[in-house]
Design an enzyme around this catalytic site. Structure first.
Site, PDB file in Angstrom:
ATOM      1  N   LYS A   1       7.205 -13.862 -27.714  1.00  0.00           N
ATOM      2  CA  LYS A   1       6.581 -14.342 -28.954  1.00  0.00           C
ATOM      3  C   LYS A   1       5.072 -14.168 -28.831  1.00  0.00           C
ATOM      4  CE  LYS A   1       6.679 -18.520 -31.908  1.00  0.00           C
ATOM      5  NZ  LYS A   1       7.209 -19.900 -32.026  1.00  0.00           N
TER       6      LYS A   1
ATOM      7  N   SER B   1       9.830 -20.863 -36.166  1.00  0.00           N
ATOM      8  CA  SER B   1       8.767 -19.896 -36.240  1.00  0.00           C
ATOM      9  C   SER B   1       8.954 -18.693 -35.315  1.00  0.00           C
ATOM     10  CB  SER B   1       7.442 -20.572 -35.887  1.00  0.00           C
ATOM     11  OG  SER B   1       7.467 -21.025 -34.543  1.00  0.00           O
TER      12      SER B   1
ATOM     13  N   SER C   1      11.730 -24.353 -33.396  1.00  0.00           N
ATOM     14  CA  SER C   1      11.404 -22.931 -33.531  1.00  0.00           C
ATOM     15  C   SER C   1      12.121 -21.978 -32.597  1.00  0.00           C
ATOM     16  CB  SER C   1       9.905 -22.716 -33.375  1.00  0.00           C
ATOM     17  OG  SER C   1       9.282 -23.038 -34.583  1.00  0.00           O
TER      18      SER C   1
HETATM   19  N1  GLN Z   1       9.345 -25.561 -38.515  1.00  0.00           N
HETATM   20  C1  GLN Z   1       8.643 -26.606 -37.822  1.00  0.00           C
HETATM   21  C2  GLN Z   1       7.201 -26.596 -38.267  1.00  0.00           C
HETATM   22  O1  GLN Z   1       6.895 -25.877 -39.141  1.00  0.00           O
HETATM   23  C3  GLN Z   1       8.756 -26.405 -36.350  1.00  0.00           C
HETATM   24  C4  GLN Z   1       7.966 -25.266 -35.857  1.00  0.00           C
HETATM   25  C5  GLN Z   1       8.038 -25.058 -34.390  1.00  0.00           C
HETATM   26  O2  GLN Z   1       8.952 -25.534 -33.722  1.00  0.00           O
HETATM   27  N2  GLN Z   1       7.040 -24.382 -33.866  1.00  0.00           N
HETATM   28  O3  GLN Z   1       6.381 -27.286 -37.772  1.00  0.00           O
END
Ligand code: GLN
Length: 487
Positions: free
Chosen positions: A81, A156, A180
């Site tokens: 990532k 994400s 994520s």
């Molecule tokens: N979707 C969640 C957020 O927008 C979690 C994102 C993540 O785990 N980085 O914060």
């Protein structure tokens, strides 16, 4: 196996061929790079492909394999990532504000993998600063779901999940602050593990919410997941939040036997409004584990679960507002130079950050501001304590908890981009894990409308062994993890 299918190999299958010298790291890396060429225009999972350095690393890996004493991941191509720092390779975090940023060092997880002569093939697309659930908040382009190109891959870490599901590499790395890793793993039909807070070093992981962030693997099956965990886990001198806890050989827990294990099914994770096929797939998975000899308890309750979403959206933005204060265009990244420092910083941040990131910074700054701190941040911390205590009580009783990873399968691109609340709701089942710092695994357990469904398993702190054991046993009895999208 024919040469044009090499990219579909699991780590454990490739490892045997590499170590017996029936396959070279060079061939395997070339096969993955060809696969990238073949699908990437449609998938758009990658921000940077490191073909030259990957092939050089592959040759190095082949020399290592020739010694007969190579490490388990030698010669295995992976994708990271793009919020993990990679020496000499641009790291964008999916944001414009890091434009031109080339880290002078590797994140510890990257360093550990490269030390084993694993091969870094590419950097994956992501929601800007890991804020999002669909990868549509990337400042560059959205990634598509390999099972249905009109749908999101989740987020994400959507690029890492989609790339792996499309066999662009043999494993990938993501980060999980509120879901994520697990949510995109579920949406793309691969295995994703969010390790215990402290299990994996975060040195070189660009921070979003420091009390929640964890790095973890995406893999094609649970055995591969265990192999990657063996490589990346453990205390690190550069990260004071990495825990001084011994790392077992996770592969030793993969016995296929779940007899006597106690599985709790918390009713708060089977809610009104979830997709009926998701519920059915997950209930069938749990029933199968029961037939395999686990004892299943369906009367479990974690009543504070309903506050997790609200608490998360105070705590995560609060920490983000502090962490992201460092992006001012002075030392690195995107910069606007105007007459005064204030104008320059305003223009840099105003143009460099996307909408969702700005929304989080404003939410967080508000929640921490004098006069509101007690009402929001302090209250959220109290809820955090309640949620953690409930999990602690549950794990005194049960070995693992089982539930869906997400209430729905992957949604269409564009379906939620104008409705942040709907987007946030996609993480209701994953956020509590980060709030409590416990580990959780998502693995494929069915399909709804041609899209994968994820089964989520949670365990007590540092009990990844139980997650892998149960997940692996489930895989031995099913074939969901072997399904591949046709691309
Ligand atoms: N979707 C969640 C957020 O927008 C979690 C994102 C993540 O785990 N980085 O914060």
């Amino acid at each position: 196996m024919s040469g044009d299918q090499l990219h579909t190999l699991s780590i454990h299958a490739a490892r045997k061929l590499l170590h017996s010298r029936e396959l070279s790291a060079h061939e395997l890396t070339e096969a993955c790079l060809e696969r990238v060429d073949q699908v990437e225009l449609r998938l758009r999972a990658l921000l940077t492909v490191c073909a030259d350095s990957a092939l050089a690393q592959a040759d190095e890996a082949d020399r290592e394999l020739a010694t007969g004493d190579a490490a388990p991941l030698t010669g295995i191509p992976f994708i990271a990532k793009d919020l993990l720092c990679t020496r000499g390779i641009r790291t964008t975090c999916g944001s414009r504000i890091l434009e031109g940023f080339v880290p002078p060092y590797d994140a510890t997880v990257i360093e550990r993998l490269l030390r084993q002569h694993a091969i870094m093939l590419a950097k994956a697309n992501m929601d800007e600063f890991a804020m999002g659930s669909s990868t549509e908040h990337s400042a560059y382009f959205p990634t598509h779901n390999p099972w249905n190109l009109d749908c999101v891959p989740g987020g994400s870490s959507g690029g890492s999940a989609a790339a792996l599901a499309a066999d662009e590499a043999l494993f990938s790395l993501g980060s999980d602050t509120g879901g994520s890793i697990r949510q995109p793993a579920g949406f793309c039909g691969v295995v994703g593990l969010k390790p215990t807070y402290g299990r994996v070093s975060r040195y070189g992981l660009v921070a979003f919410a420091s009390s929640l962030d964890q790095v973890g693997p995406f893999a094609k099956d649970v055995e591969d997941c265990a192999l990657v965990m063996n490589a990346i886990s453990g205390q690190c001198p550069h990260d004071s939040t990495s825990a001084p806890v011994a790392v077992p050989d996770f592969a030793t827990f993969l016995t296929g036997d779940v007899r006597g294990l106690k599985i709790g099914v918390p009713r708060e994770y089977f809610i009104e409004g979830m997709q009926p096929e998701v519920r059915r797939s997950v209930e069938e998975a749990i029933a199968l584990l029961e037939r395999m000899g686990a004892s299943v308890h369906r009367d479990v309750s974690l009543p504070s679960t309903k506050y997790a979403l609200a608490a998360y959206y105070i705590i995560a933005p609060s920490e983000a507002s502090a962490n992201l204060a460092r992006y001012d265009g002075v030392k690195y990244g995107f910069a606007r130079r105007l007459a005064t420092t204030e104008e320059s910083v305003n223009a840099t941040r105003g143009e460099g950050f996307g909408q969702e990131v700005k929304r989080r910074i404003m939410l967080g700054t508000y929640a921490l501001s004098s006069g509101y701190y007690d009402a929001y941040y302090l209250k959220a911390q109290k809820v955090r304590h309640l949620i953690s205590e409930e999990f602690k009580r549950a794990f005194a009783e049960y070995d693992v908890l089982a539930m869906p990873t997400s209430p729905t399968v992957a949604f269409e691109l564009g379906a939620k981009t104008n409705d942040p609340m709907q987007m946030y709701l996609s993480d209701v089942f994953t956020l509590p894990v980060n709030i409590a710092g416990i580990p959780a695994l998502s693995l494929p357990c069915g399909f709804a409308g041609g899209l994968p469904v994820g089964l989520q398993l949670m365990a007590d702190r540092f009990r990844e062994d139980l997650l892998l054991k149960v997940g692996h046993a489930y895989e031995q009895a099913t074939e969901w993890h072997l399904q591949r999208p046709s691309l």
